[in-house]
Design a protein around this motif. Structure first.
Motif, PDB file in Angstrom:
ATOM      1  N   SER A   8       0.821  -1.210   0.000  1.00 28.55           N
ATOM      2  CA  SER A   8       0.000   0.000   0.000  1.00 28.55           C
ATOM      3  C   SER A   8       0.853   1.256   0.000  1.00 28.55           C
ATOM      4  CB  SER A   8      -0.946  -0.002   1.203  1.00 28.55           C
ATOM      5  OG  SER A   8      -0.233  -0.059   2.422  1.00 28.55           O
ATOM      6  N   ASP A   9       2.005   1.212   0.661  1.00 31.22           N
ATOM      7  CA  ASP A   9       2.861   2.391   0.735  1.00 31.22           C
ATOM      8  C   ASP A   9       3.405   2.812  -0.628  1.00 31.22           C
ATOM      9  OD1 ASP A   9       2.512   2.700   3.427  1.00 31.22           O
ATOM     10  OD2 ASP A   9       4.362   1.671   3.995  1.00 31.22           O
ATOM     11  N   VAL A  10       3.629   1.848  -1.513  1.00 27.57           N
ATOM     12  CA  VAL A  10       4.155   2.192  -2.845  1.00 27.57           C
ATOM     13  C   VAL A  10       3.024   2.430  -3.840  1.00 27.57           C
ATOM     14  CG1 VAL A  10       6.291   0.937  -2.438  1.00 27.57           C
ATOM     15  CG2 VAL A  10       4.399  -0.223  -3.573  1.00 27.57           C
ATOM     16  N   GLY A  11       1.779   2.333  -3.386  1.00 30.15           N
ATOM     17  CA  GLY A  11       0.650   2.669  -4.238  1.00 30.15           C
ATOM     18  C   GLY A  11       0.257   1.597  -5.223  1.00 30.15           C
ATOM     19  N   LEU A  12       0.411   0.329  -4.826  1.00 38.97           N
ATOM     20  CA  LEU A  12       0.092  -0.780  -5.722  1.00 38.97           C
ATOM     21  C   LEU A  12      -1.050  -1.614  -5.165  1.00 38.97           C
ATOM     22  CD1 LEU A  12       3.676  -2.014  -6.690  1.00 38.97           C
ATOM     23  CD2 LEU A  12       2.109  -0.658  -8.080  1.00 38.97           C
ATOM     24  N   ALA A  13      -1.734  -2.315  -6.078  1.00 36.18           N
ATOM     25  CA  ALA A  13      -2.770  -3.257  -5.663  1.00 36.18           C
ATOM     26  C   ALA A  13      -2.186  -4.651  -5.469  1.00 36.18           C
ATOM     27  CB  ALA A  13      -3.899  -3.301  -6.691  1.00 36.18           C
ATOM     28  N   GLU A  14      -1.098  -4.950  -6.200  1.00 37.57           N
ATOM     29  CA  GLU A  14      -0.461  -6.259  -6.121  1.00 37.57           C
ATOM     30  C   GLU A  14       0.883  -6.142  -5.412  1.00 37.57           C
ATOM     31  OE1 GLU A  14      -1.853  -9.109  -6.958  1.00 37.57           O
ATOM     32  OE2 GLU A  14      -3.650  -7.975  -7.505  1.00 37.57           O
ATOM     33  N   PRO A  15       1.312  -7.207  -4.716  1.00 41.41           N
ATOM     34  CA  PRO A  15       2.583  -7.156  -3.977  1.00 41.41           C
ATOM     35  C   PRO A  15       3.773  -6.932  -4.902  1.00 41.41           C
ATOM     36  CG  PRO A  15       1.239  -9.013  -3.259  1.00 41.41           C
ATOM     37  CD  PRO A  15       0.582  -8.462  -4.485  1.00 41.41           C
ATOM     38  N   VAL A  16       4.788  -6.254  -4.374  1.00 38.91           N
ATOM     39  CA  VAL A  16       6.006  -5.993  -5.134  1.00 38.91           C
ATOM     40  C   VAL A  16       7.210  -6.725  -4.548  1.00 38.91           C
ATOM     41  CG1 VAL A  16       6.672  -3.918  -3.847  1.00 38.91           C
ATOM     42  CG2 VAL A  16       7.329  -4.135  -6.257  1.00 38.91           C
ATOM     43  N   CYS A  17       7.108  -7.192  -3.298  1.00 34.07           N
ATOM     44  CA  CYS A  17       8.208  -7.899  -2.637  1.00 34.07           C
ATOM     45  C   CYS A  17       7.859  -9.384  -2.514  1.00 34.07           C
ATOM     46  CB  CYS A  17       8.479  -7.313  -1.255  1.00 34.07           C
ATOM     47  SG  CYS A  17       8.816  -5.546  -1.261  1.00 34.07           S
ATOM     48  N   ASP A  18       8.687 -10.245  -3.078  1.00 38.40           N
ATOM     49  CA  ASP A  18       8.343 -11.668  -3.140  1.00 38.40           C
ATOM     50  C   ASP A  18       9.318 -12.593  -2.417  1.00 38.40           C
ATOM     51  OD1 ASP A  18       6.050 -11.207  -4.607  1.00 38.40           O
ATOM     52  OD2 ASP A  18       7.024 -11.489  -6.547  1.00 38.40           O
ATOM     53  N   VAL A  19      10.491 -12.114  -2.057  1.00 36.19           N
ATOM     54  CA  VAL A  19      11.487 -12.956  -1.396  1.00 36.19           C
ATOM     55  C   VAL A  19      12.198 -12.142  -0.325  1.00 36.19           C
ATOM     56  CG1 VAL A  19      13.698 -14.174  -1.659  1.00 36.19           C
ATOM     57  CG2 VAL A  19      11.888 -14.542  -3.332  1.00 36.19           C
ATOM     58  N   ILE A  20      12.434 -12.773   0.811  1.00 36.18           N
ATOM     59  CA  ILE A  20      13.277 -12.198   1.867  1.00 36.18           C
ATOM     60  C   ILE A  20      14.368 -13.212   2.197  1.00 36.18           C
ATOM     61  CG2 ILE A  20      13.386 -11.501   4.284  1.00 36.18           C
ATOM     62  CD1 ILE A  20      10.614 -10.412   4.066  1.00 36.18           C
ATOM     63  N   ARG A  21      15.604 -12.733   2.243  1.00 37.86           N
ATOM     64  CA  ARG A  21      16.751 -13.563   2.632  1.00 37.86           C
ATOM     65  C   ARG A  21      17.400 -12.941   3.864  1.00 37.86           C
ATOM     66  NH1 ARG A  21      19.440 -16.764  -1.136  1.00 37.86           N
ATOM     67  NH2 ARG A  21      21.417 -15.936  -0.368  1.00 37.86           N
ATOM     68  N   ILE A  22      17.705 -13.775   4.846  1.00 33.17           N
ATOM     69  CA  ILE A  22      18.243 -13.300   6.122  1.00 33.17           C
ATOM     70  C   ILE A  22      19.566 -14.012   6.386  1.00 33.17           C
ATOM     71  CG2 ILE A  22      17.783 -13.027   8.582  1.00 33.17           C
ATOM     72  CD1 ILE A  22      14.781 -13.628   7.837  1.00 33.17           C
ATOM     73  N   ALA A  23      20.625 -13.246   6.646  1.00 32.93           N
ATOM     74  CA  ALA A  23      21.931 -13.854   6.888  1.00 32.93           C
ATOM     75  C   ALA A  23      22.773 -12.935   7.763  1.00 32.93           C
ATOM     76  CB  ALA A  23      22.655 -14.123   5.572  1.00 32.93           C
ATOM     77  N   ALA A  24      23.634 -13.528   8.567  1.00 31.53           N
ATOM     78  CA  ALA A  24      24.608 -12.762   9.340  1.00 31.53           C
ATOM     79  C   ALA A  24      25.810 -12.470   8.448  1.00 31.53           C
ATOM     80  CB  ALA A  24      25.044 -13.545  10.578  1.00 31.53           C
ATOM     81  N   ARG A  25      26.286 -11.204   8.485  1.00 33.43           N
ATOM     82  CA  ARG A  25      27.423 -10.797   7.654  1.00 33.43           C
ATOM     83  C   ARG A  25      28.413  -9.978   8.492  1.00 33.43           C
ATOM     84  NH1 ARG A  25      25.532 -14.099   4.882  1.00 33.43           N
ATOM     85  NH2 ARG A  25      24.833 -13.963   2.703  1.00 33.43           N
ATOM     86  N   PRO A  26      28.992 -10.575   9.527  1.00 30.81           N
ATOM     87  CA  PRO A  26      29.914  -9.809  10.371  1.00 30.81           C
ATOM     88  C   PRO A  26      31.139  -9.350   9.586  1.00 30.81           C
ATOM     89  CG  PRO A  26      30.068 -12.160  10.840  1.00 30.81           C
ATOM     90  CD  PRO A  26      28.896 -11.986   9.926  1.00 30.81           C
ATOM     91  N   ASN A  27      31.628  -8.162   9.919  1.00 31.70           N
ATOM     92  CA  ASN A  27      32.853  -7.668   9.311  1.00 31.70           C
ATOM     93  C   ASN A  27      33.652  -6.899  10.354  1.00 31.70           C
ATOM     94  OD1 ASN A  27      31.739  -5.011   9.484  1.00 31.70           O
ATOM     95  ND2 ASN A  27      30.740  -5.281   7.487  1.00 31.70           N
ATOM     96  N   ARG A  28      34.761  -6.291   9.940  1.00 32.61           N
ATOM     97  CA  ARG A  28      35.624  -5.612  10.899  1.00 32.61           C
ATOM     98  C   ARG A  28      34.935  -4.437  11.576  1.00 32.61           C
ATOM     99  NH1 ARG A  28      40.849  -4.117   7.529  1.00 32.61           N
ATOM    100  NH2 ARG A  28      39.157  -3.491   6.125  1.00 32.61           N
ATOM    101  N   ASP A  29      34.072  -3.776  10.844  1.00 38.59           N
ATOM    102  CA  ASP A  29      33.405  -2.595  11.394  1.00 38.59           C
ATOM    103  C   ASP A  29      32.184  -2.942  12.242  1.00 38.59           C
ATOM    104  OD1 ASP A  29      35.214  -0.845  10.125  1.00 38.59           O
ATOM    105  OD2 ASP A  29      34.068  -0.984   8.256  1.00 38.59           O
ATOM    106  N   PHE A  30      31.465  -3.987  11.836  1.00 40.08           N
ATOM    107  CA  PHE A  30      30.218  -4.346  12.522  1.00 40.08           C
ATOM    108  C   PHE A  30      30.190  -5.859  12.742  1.00 40.08           C
ATOM    109  CE2 PHE A  30      29.263  -0.614   9.845  1.00 40.08           C
ATOM    110  CZ  PHE A  30      28.971   0.304  10.846  1.00 40.08           C
ATOM    111  N   VAL A  31      30.580  -6.267  13.925  1.00 42.06           N
ATOM    112  CA  VAL A  31      30.685  -7.700  14.200  1.00 42.06           C
ATOM    113  C   VAL A  31      29.326  -8.358  14.337  1.00 42.06           C
ATOM    114  CG1 VAL A  31      32.949  -7.470  15.271  1.00 42.06           C
ATOM    115  CG2 VAL A  31      30.892  -7.259  16.678  1.00 42.06           C
ATOM    116  N   ASP A  32      28.270  -7.565  14.540  1.00 43.43           N
ATOM    117  CA  ASP A  32      26.923  -8.116  14.705  1.00 43.43           C
ATOM    118  C   ASP A  32      26.044  -7.877  13.485  1.00 43.43           C
ATOM    119  OD1 ASP A  32      27.471  -8.947  17.344  1.00 43.43           O
ATOM    120  OD2 ASP A  32      27.035  -6.936  18.103  1.00 43.43           O
TER     121      ASP A  32
END
Length: 283
Positions: free
Chosen positions: A121-145
């Motif tokens: 609704s926020d993007v002004g559509l009747a049909e969904p625009v987001c179809d996949v979510i991927r979740i992963a940890a990506r620690p690096n030197r700047d952000f360990v979490d």
């Protein structure tokens, strides 16, 4: 809670777990066949059809930060295969949650906004625009979490609007903008960098540092349309998708929801789906 009392999602989503896949593993055990490795190693967890099932699944599964680096949870609308062939006009947003409170609250906000369909609704559509979510940890030197949440869009033209809606949802939950960033990382950049001989479904290039994804500038949202009716939840389970992410890059390095009853409750239900916890929890 009875089924009648639960809050149905517009579409059902399938939960997958993808462990880290490396070149050495693929070459030693699958004769270099990344597709075969991905098909055999991807674990099918469960359908999510209601708000309550979503949070029950998230509570019963191990936190992604506690799994080996490179492990990925995938949520797919109607079990849609997470390959760029299925997103010919699409793109993806990288929501990098750097540190607390973003790492504690940001994931809930993104899940609620996408699965709860406030994004639509926020993007002004009747049909969904987001179809996949991927979740992963990506620690690096700047952000360990650092926690990375990828949001895959079926239409790249709405990337800026979706990014703006996610920023607003995070702001509504008092998540400081200094603790996260939202960037677009088009599929085209991943395809160009894919090594010769690898499947075009191998898209987990988000950990590469030699390509800086472009910042998505905030954009004022349009007027919100009337909510679309919920789709039927009757369908056969999908075939295991060729997960986006089986390249050598895998070895290298919600209050924003306006729908009713979508936000994660303060006290998450531990009794829901206890009987399925061991079956759905990856080893």
């Amino acid at each position: 809670m009875s089924q009648a009392q639960q809050h149905a999602l517009r579409n059902r989503w399938f939960f997958f777990y993808l462990p880290l896949i490396t070149n050495d593993l693929v070459n030693a055990s699958y004769n270099g066949d990344w597709n075969l490795a991905a098909e055999e190693l991807t674990q099918r967890l469960d359908w999510v059809t209601t708000v309550e099932e979503l949070w029950s699944s998230m509570n019963s599964l191990p936190k992604i930060q506690g799994l080996p680096v490179g492990s990925t949870y995938i949520l797919s609308r109607d079990g849609k295969e997470a390959s760029f062939e299925n997103f010919p006009k699409g793109s993806r947003l990288l929501v990098n949650l750097h540190k607390s409170p973003a790492t504690e609250t940001g994931l809930d906000v993104v899940l609620a906004a996408v699965l709860g369909e406030s994004i639509t609704s926020d993007v002004g559509l009747a049909e969904p625009v987001c179809d996949v979510i991927r979740i992963a940890a990506r620690p690096n030197r700047d952000f360990v979490d650092l926690l990375r949440v990828e949001v895959w869009l079926n239409d790249a033209a709405y990337s800026a609007k979706v990014a703006n809606a996610l920023r607003q949802a995070l702001k509504d939950r008092a998540v400081p903008s200094s603790t996260y960033e939202i960037r677009e990382n088009p599929f085209e950049s991943a395809v160009k960098k894919a090594p010769r001989g690898h499947s075009s479904t191998e898209l987990d290039r988000s950990r590469s540092t030699d390509h800086a994804p472009k910042e998505v500038e905030p954009e004022a949202p349009k007027a919100e349309p009337a909510p679309a009716p919920k789709a039927s939840l009757e369908a056969e389970p999908p075939a295991v998708p060729q997960p986006a992410g089986a390249t050598e890059a895998a070895a290298a390095d919600a209050d924003g929801v306006k729908g009713e009853g979508v936000d994660r409750p303060e006290d998450k239900p531990e009794e829901a789906k206890q009987g399925e916890a061991e079956q759905t929890t990856p080893a």
